[in-house]
Scaffold this active site. Sequence first.
Site, PDB file in Angstrom:
ATOM      1  N   GLY A 260      -3.150  13.001  -7.861  1.00  9.99           N
ATOM      2  CA  GLY A 260      -3.097  13.890  -9.026  1.00  9.99           C
ATOM      3  C   GLY A 260      -4.428  13.995  -9.741  1.00  9.99           C
ATOM      4  N   GLY A 262      -6.085  11.692 -10.960  1.00 10.14           N
ATOM      5  CA  GLY A 262      -6.960  10.547 -10.701  1.00 10.14           C
ATOM      6  C   GLY A 262      -6.885   9.430 -11.721  1.00 10.14           C
ATOM      7  N   LYS A 264      -4.837   6.786 -11.926  1.00 10.77           N
ATOM      8  CA  LYS A 264      -4.727   5.456 -11.296  1.00 10.77           C
ATOM      9  C   LYS A 264      -5.878   5.245 -10.322  1.00 10.77           C
ATOM     10  CE  LYS A 264       0.256   5.209 -11.975  1.00 10.77           C
ATOM     11  NZ  LYS A 264       0.504   6.598 -12.446  1.00 10.77           N
ATOM     12  N   ASP A 305      -0.660  16.466   3.121  1.00 11.01           N
ATOM     13  CA  ASP A 305       0.745  16.217   2.813  1.00 11.01           C
ATOM     14  C   ASP A 305       1.091  14.803   3.280  1.00 11.01           C
ATOM     15  OD1 ASP A 305       3.472  16.107   2.640  1.00 11.01           O
ATOM     16  OD2 ASP A 305       3.858  17.929   3.795  1.00 11.01           O
ATOM     17  N   ASP A 322       2.246   6.498  -5.794  1.00 10.85           N
ATOM     18  CA  ASP A 322       2.749   6.909  -7.111  1.00 10.85           C
ATOM     19  C   ASP A 322       3.468   8.234  -6.840  1.00 10.85           C
ATOM     20  OD1 ASP A 322       3.096   7.100  -9.842  1.00 10.85           O
ATOM     21  OD2 ASP A 322       1.108   7.926 -10.205  1.00 10.85           O
ATOM     22  N   CYS A 375       7.910   7.185 -11.957  1.00  9.89           N
ATOM     23  CA  CYS A 375       8.213   7.131 -13.396  1.00  9.89           C
ATOM     24  C   CYS A 375       9.613   7.710 -13.618  1.00  9.89           C
ATOM     25  CB  CYS A 375       7.149   7.857 -14.223  1.00  9.89           C
ATOM     26  SG  CYS A 375       6.888   9.568 -13.757  1.00  9.89           S
TER      27      CYS A 375
HETATM   28  C1  LIG Z   1       3.361  11.130 -10.290  1.00  7.38           C
HETATM   29  S1  LIG Z   1       2.143  12.278  -9.873  1.00  7.38           S
HETATM   30  C2  LIG Z   1       0.756  11.260  -9.653  1.00  7.38           C
HETATM   31  C3  LIG Z   1      -0.095  10.961 -10.827  1.00  7.38           C
HETATM   32  C4  LIG Z   1      -1.379  10.251 -10.435  1.00  7.38           C
HETATM   33  N1  LIG Z   1      -1.175   9.165  -9.519  1.00  7.38           N
HETATM   34  C5  LIG Z   1      -2.126   9.732 -11.639  1.00  7.38           C
HETATM   35  O1  LIG Z   1      -1.937   8.552 -11.998  1.00  7.38           O
HETATM   36  O2  LIG Z   1      -2.900  10.497 -12.218  1.00  7.38           O
HETATM   37  C6  LIG Z   1       2.547  12.640  -8.185  1.00  7.38           C
HETATM   38  C7  LIG Z   1       1.524  13.439  -7.432  1.00  7.38           C
HETATM   39  O3  LIG Z   1       1.955  13.546  -6.073  1.00  7.38           O
HETATM   40  C8  LIG Z   1       1.534  14.786  -5.574  1.00  7.38           C
HETATM   41  N2  LIG Z   1       2.350  15.085  -4.373  1.00  7.38           N
HETATM   42  C9  LIG Z   1       3.576  15.649  -4.326  1.00  7.38           C
HETATM   43  N3  LIG Z   1       4.012  15.738  -3.057  1.00  7.38           N
HETATM   44  C10 LIG Z   1       3.031  15.228  -2.282  1.00  7.38           C
HETATM   45  C11 LIG Z   1       2.889  15.066  -0.878  1.00  7.38           C
HETATM   46  N4  LIG Z   1       3.843  15.445  -0.033  1.00  7.38           N
HETATM   47  N5  LIG Z   1       1.726  14.526  -0.419  1.00  7.38           N
HETATM   48  C12 LIG Z   1       0.743  14.146  -1.266  1.00  7.38           C
HETATM   49  N6  LIG Z   1       0.831  14.276  -2.625  1.00  7.38           N
HETATM   50  C13 LIG Z   1       1.963  14.793  -3.119  1.00  7.38           C
HETATM   51  C14 LIG Z   1       1.752  15.733  -6.740  1.00  7.38           C
HETATM   52  O4  LIG Z   1       1.007  16.920  -6.597  1.00  7.38           O
HETATM   53  C15 LIG Z   1       1.329  14.863  -7.925  1.00  7.38           C
HETATM   54  O5  LIG Z   1      -0.025  15.063  -8.223  1.00  7.38           O
END
Ligand SMILES: C[S@@+](CC[C@H](N)C(=O)[O-])C[C@H]1O[C@@H](n2cnc3c(N)ncnc32)[C@H](O)[C@@H]1O
Length: 444
Positions: A260, A262, A264, A305, A322, A375
């Site tokens: 996301g 960044g 974490k 992905d 996450d 979360c």
């Molecule tokens: C809970 S948020 C993460 C927040 C981030 N870790 C932070 O602390 O700033 C989940 C993230 O997973 C990404 N996401 C969703 N499906 C995904 C996939 N299949 N592969 C990789 N990333 C994915 C979303 O776009 C989102 O940015």
Amino acid sequence: MTEPKAPRRRATASSRAAASSRARVLQVLDAVQRRGASASAALTDGLGGVEPGPDRALITDVAYGTLRWLPALDAALGARLPDPAALPTTVLDALRAGAFERLVRGTPAHAAVHAWVEEVKRLPGPAARLSGLVNAVLRRVDLADARGPAAGAGLPEPLWLHLAASLGPHAAGAARAMLQPEPLWVTAYGDDALELLRAEGAEARPGPLPGCWALRPGRPLGALDAFRRGAIQPQNPSSAAVVSALGEVAGRRVLDVGSGHGVKAAQLAAAGAAVEAVEIDAHRSEVGRRNLARLGLSARHHVVDASVPLVGVPTVDAALLDAPCTGTGTLRGHPEIKLRWTPDDAQRAAARQRAMLASVAERVRPGGVLVYAVCALGLEEGPEVVASFLAAHPEWRAVAPSVPLPTVPAPIGAWLLPSDEGLDGFYLARLERAERDRVGASPA
Ligand SMILES: C[S@@+](CC[C@H](N)C(=O)[O-])C[C@H]1O[C@@H](n2cnc3c(N)ncnc32)[C@H](O)[C@@H]1O
């Protein structure tokens, strides 16, 4: 074609400028409930042109508070109105916001009732004729009429049952904590963060973790020098605690999946990890890269992905997944979630989380560690995802995660519960991969 647009823009801007604070609250409530906006986006729009000060605080408190308390307010109003759904939506929202002001925010009753009656008189069309009804209902509405555990927790019934099934005796406290306003939590990067903040008039009080502060910034965060110079990063302490479940990461190659913006990844990079940041959304990945750069940090970014085998991503010592989730541990900051959540959402999220966990685990070397976190506070997205993974991957085992905040044990892993202090809710599990094939070739 372009000419007619200019006067329309001017009219919108000037009518916005003239709008009363409570008209702006109605605008936010409408955008969230009927136009699919998030509370934060609707509020940003609703606050357009309002200077920092009491009006801005009132709009923010009343709009967010009304959305957080909506199920309880509706239950209380339902006891005083024969058919709330028959009212014009603006009048119903005025009743909800007026009830919030009077019953929760603590605006003196006569002032809250008067303000909302006057607001309703200004509504266009026949809605204005309902000001008498608004007056009568707001004088009598009482939260004691919001009976039953769901209304008491400020949740729609299905979501209450969902949280009660996973958190048991902790559900009511967790839900009620998420009804309170949230502090602006930041993680400090660099020793001069506090000095910079105080020099520009921001008030900061220490949070529950070292380097974590609750701010009253006095102006929008992006306008703070401390932010622009990369000394602070908005982050809830629970989010920071999740990262620490990985243990020592200095000198290790760490995968941050779902990176996301960044937040974490920055924490990992600052702790000395070589971070491989995986994100499906190219725009979010780019925002993450820029955010790390603002903080003077970097990672290798992969736009892929993670629910299918990860190609082009190296084998790592440790991974943080996450995972994208329903966000039911963050209702305080995202109250719209409670208004839209359905049990199907949790099932759909769990299917994606299971696929991501299997694929991410493939990239962790034998003897490595993986922290799975969401979360969200339902069994489906937490312990059940991990249980199905462990059943299919005997080389992995779950160990109790060690984090610097209090946790409550889950069937596997642990809950970080939303607290009155302003912590978000998370589920986390620490998984360790066996050192199989010790003498054989390393499966790089
Ligand atoms: C809970 S948020 C993460 C927040 C981030 N870790 C932070 O602390 O700033 C989940 C993230 O997973 C990404 N996401 C969703 N499906 C995904 C996939 N299949 N592969 C990789 N990333 C994915 C979303 O776009 C989102 O940015």
